[in-house]
Design a protein around this motif. Structure first.
Motif, mmCIF file in Angstrom:
data_model
loop_
_atom_site.group_PDB
_atom_site.id
_atom_site.type_symbol
_atom_site.label_atom_id
_atom_site.label_comp_id
_atom_site.label_asym_id
_atom_site.label_seq_id
_atom_site.Cartn_x
_atom_site.Cartn_y
_atom_site.Cartn_z
ATOM 1 N N GLU A 238 0.819 -1.217 0.000
ATOM 2 C CA GLU A 238 0.000 0.000 0.000
ATOM 3 C C GLU A 238 0.851 1.264 0.000
ATOM 4 O O GLU A 238 0.377 2.334 -0.365
ATOM 5 C CB GLU A 238 -0.963 -0.006 1.189
ATOM 6 C CG GLU A 238 -2.039 -1.057 1.046
ATOM 7 C CD GLU A 238 -3.095 -0.983 2.128
ATOM 8 O OE1 GLU A 238 -3.144 0.019 2.880
ATOM 9 O OE2 GLU A 238 -3.884 -1.931 2.220
ATOM 10 N N ALA A 239 2.108 1.154 0.370
ATOM 11 C CA ALA A 239 3.002 2.317 0.415
ATOM 12 C C ALA A 239 3.233 2.895 -0.979
ATOM 13 O O ALA A 239 3.598 4.063 -1.097
ATOM 14 C CB ALA A 239 4.336 1.935 1.060
ATOM 15 N N CYS B 32 1.132 3.869 -2.909
ATOM 16 C CA CYS B 32 0.121 4.905 -3.132
ATOM 17 C C CYS B 32 0.472 6.217 -2.422
ATOM 18 O O CYS B 32 -0.207 7.228 -2.639
ATOM 19 C CB CYS B 32 -1.251 4.408 -2.678
ATOM 20 S SG CYS B 32 -1.858 3.016 -3.664
ATOM 21 N N GLU B 33 1.498 6.198 -1.582
ATOM 22 C CA GLU B 33 1.908 7.433 -0.906
ATOM 23 C C GLU B 33 2.364 8.443 -1.946
ATOM 24 O O GLU B 33 3.005 8.086 -2.932
ATOM 25 C CB GLU B 33 3.013 7.141 0.105
ATOM 26 C CG GLU B 33 2.535 6.321 1.289
ATOM 27 C CD GLU B 33 3.657 5.933 2.240
ATOM 28 O OE1 GLU B 33 4.805 6.401 2.085
ATOM 29 O OE2 GLU B 33 3.376 5.115 3.139
ATOM 30 N N GLY B 34 1.989 9.695 -1.734
ATOM 31 C CA GLY B 34 2.363 10.748 -2.667
ATOM 32 C C GLY B 34 1.368 10.913 -3.803
ATOM 33 O O GLY B 34 1.552 11.767 -4.668
ATOM 34 N N THR B 35 0.330 10.085 -3.831
ATOM 35 C CA THR B 35 -0.731 10.247 -4.837
ATOM 36 C C THR B 35 -1.953 10.811 -4.120
ATOM 37 O O THR B 35 -1.963 10.935 -2.899
ATOM 38 C CB THR B 35 -1.107 8.895 -5.488
ATOM 39 O OG1 THR B 35 -1.760 8.070 -4.521
ATOM 40 C CG2 THR B 35 0.104 8.180 -6.060
ATOM 41 N N CYS C 16 -4.104 2.087 -6.765
ATOM 42 C CA CYS C 16 -4.368 3.308 -6.013
ATOM 43 C C CYS C 16 -5.504 4.052 -6.725
ATOM 44 O O CYS C 16 -5.385 4.375 -7.904
ATOM 45 C CB CYS C 16 -3.126 4.208 -5.974
ATOM 46 S SG CYS C 16 -1.613 3.314 -5.522
#
Length: 187
Positions: free
Chosen positions: A160-161, A163-166, A182
């Motif tokens: 799931e990381a 998707c960070e920054g989206t 994501c």
């Protein structure tokens, strides 16, 4: 007894026997069973090749509704707009899908099985029906007012990381094949 007419004991003397009359529809007793078998076999083969009877992991389907009363999903080319799900796994009727956020459809009949389904879309695709608990989501233009989800990123890992920054508001991950999606979900 008049001369030349058959009697109960055979043909008249010196005459030819009279052939029994044949029904003009006698051929139907052979043609009807052959026709029934041909039509039945044709329908079986049509369903086998267009339905889910021979569907395997990697095949894509068009699913209009995820419910017990829905029509059977149809096979579709994975690049076609109507191909909204991809089969990630096919398991026995009582087995669980692999770890992940799969949709599933249970098929019952002579052979019972379950299809574990992943979203068939790529980065930049938009969907409608994503928020419904039963409707099959459909790909739509991202300017379509009915759009309720946009795929921001698709990665071939279960993390799931990614998707960070989206702007993702929702994450779906699948263990088979390893995928994380994501999504920006609205409405």
């Amino acid at each position: 007894m008049p001369v030349g007419q058959p009697d109960a004991f055979g043909p008249p003397p010196g005459g030819q026997p009279v052939a029994p009359k044949r029904s003009k529809l006698g051929w139907l007793r052979f043609a009807i069973p052959v026709l029934v078998v041909a039509v039945g076999g044709g329908l079986f083969l049509f369903n086998y090749f267009t339905g889910t009877g021979n569907a395997q992991a990697g095949d894509c389907l068009s699913v209009t509704e995820f419910s017990r009363t829905a029509d059977e999903p149809k096979k579709a080319d994975c690049g076609a707009p109507e191909a909204n799900v991809k089969i990630a796994a096919r398991v026995g009727g009582d087995e669980a899908c692999p770890q992940g956020d799969y949709d599933s459809i249970s098929m019952t009949g002579r052979i019972s099985y379950k299809l574990c389904l992943a979203v068939n879309a790529k980065q930049g695709d938009c969907l409608t029906g994503y928020n419904s608990s039963t409707a099959g989501y459909q790909k739509v233009s991202c300017t379509d007012p009915t759009k309720d989800a946009e795929l921001l990123k698709v990665a071939n890992v279960v993390d799931e990381a990614v998707c960070e920054g989206t702007e993702a508001t929702h994450v779906r991950s699948y263990s088979t094949p390893p995928t994380t999606i994501c999504l920006k979900v609205g409405k």
